[in-house]
Design a protein around this motif. Sequence first.
Motif, PDB file in Angstrom:
ATOM      1  N   PRO A 191       1.554   6.973  -2.231  1.00 46.33           N
ATOM      2  CA  PRO A 191       0.353   6.252  -1.812  1.00 46.33           C
ATOM      3  C   PRO A 191      -0.900   7.122  -1.906  1.00 46.33           C
TER       4      PRO A 191
ATOM      5  N   GLY B 296      -1.606   3.546   3.441  1.00 46.97           N
ATOM      6  CA  GLY B 296      -0.327   3.537   2.722  1.00 46.97           C
ATOM      7  C   GLY B 296       0.540   4.709   3.126  1.00 46.97           C
TER       8      GLY B 296
ATOM      9  N   ILE C  19      -3.107  -8.007  -7.763  1.00 47.12           N
ATOM     10  CA  ILE C  19      -2.084  -7.502  -6.823  1.00 47.12           C
ATOM     11  C   ILE C  19      -1.284  -8.714  -6.332  1.00 47.12           C
TER      12      ILE C  19
ATOM     13  N   TRP D 273      -2.556  -0.113  -6.290  1.00 50.49           N
ATOM     14  CA  TRP D 273      -1.461  -0.966  -5.794  1.00 50.49           C
ATOM     15  C   TRP D 273      -0.835  -1.703  -6.974  1.00 50.49           C
TER      16      TRP D 273
ATOM     17  N   ALA E 276       0.819  -1.225   0.000  1.00 54.50           N
ATOM     18  CA  ALA E 276       0.000   0.000   0.000  1.00 54.50           C
ATOM     19  C   ALA E 276       0.852   1.275   0.000  1.00 54.50           C
TER      20      ALA E 276
END
Length: 339
Positions: A150, A155, A232, A300, A126
């Motif tokens: 982020p 994040g 991800i 991400w 993140a």
Amino acid sequence: MAVKTVLITGASGEIGHGLIQALAEQADVRVVALDLHPMADAMAAKCYRVVIGDILDKALIESLSAAHDFDVIHHLAALLSTKSERQPMLAHKVNVEGTMNLLELAIGQSRLQGREITFLYPSSVAVYGLPSLDAKRKAGKVKETEWLTPRTMYGTNKLYCELLGTYYSEHYRQLDADAVQGRVDFRGLRFPGLISADTVPTGGTSDYGPEMLHNAAQGKAYPCFVREDARIPFMAMPDGVTALLQLAAAPAKKLTRRVYNIGAFAPSAGEILAFTKKAFPKAAVTFSPDQKRQGIIDGWPEDVNDDAARVDWGWKPAFGLERAFAEYLLPAITRRYTK
Ligand code: NAD
Ligand code: SER
């Protein structure tokens, strides 16, 4: 044999569960566990001491420091990404101020004990923020120094705490006449989404992976909150725990960074479903994207470059996607729900 005392915050959570099991197998370790919430009796029995309390309670942190000489701190307590986005003020308190309290505990302990304290910090993918799906696809496996922009509270908290930990290790109170440097040995891992067979996540955004599987195993329908092509990095929980233990044990002179990417596999949500269906053919999963949570996943990276971890401290995941499902997730989850 010298016994090591290990403090684990957030010990009742998913990683805490795996970490306590692994540490309990080491004869020379005693675990002091701290969490807001109690843990199952079987887990508590594996700990030297279990403390129910808040990492924001400075008096409690000081009393822990007075009572124990810690060798290693695994600071796991945090609010995960979806929860942090819904409660940003609370996220800042727990994720940032809570981490400061633990870094202060570590520096205080290093002064009392006259030696370095190893501080393990689970950061996250993140910390990266890709501005568009096109950029995400082009970026492929991101390196530690790329895309550190982020787009979530979580994040942002994680990236700042990586920097805080680095500051405590390398520049703490640098203007003091008797500046003590490098007394906290901060080591961070940017974890992908973790999938455990033993526990179910709450409050994260990578939760769709484990939720899909755990719901299928229980014969429950699951509306997946991301698109079928959402991708991800993920990792099986045993590898996540191994990574923490390996990085904690790595000789400092081998480490060229304070914070490392670690990768294992990077499936799309559709690929997770395909593996789930091999074991649970009746899995009733529909893709009903929540545009806002999907937006977090789209920011991400698809995958991470973990060359530095592989070279510096020998990182190598035991579980690729196929093996994670065949040898860890499916057998253990099936056992769990057919008891
Ligand atoms: P989790 O939510 O299962 O566990 C977190 C634990 O922290 C919970 O038991 C909670 O009660 C505790 N906690 C929260 N606030 C607290 C407070 N104020 N005082 C004391 N305890 C508190 O999460 P997890 O998956 O075990 O994650 C552990 C760490 O790893 C977190 O820092 C998380 O950001 C990080 N991480 C997790 C993942 C993942 O996929 N699970 C991925 C990347 C990073
Ligand atoms: N798995 C975590 C989350 O989704 C990422 O650190 O919040």
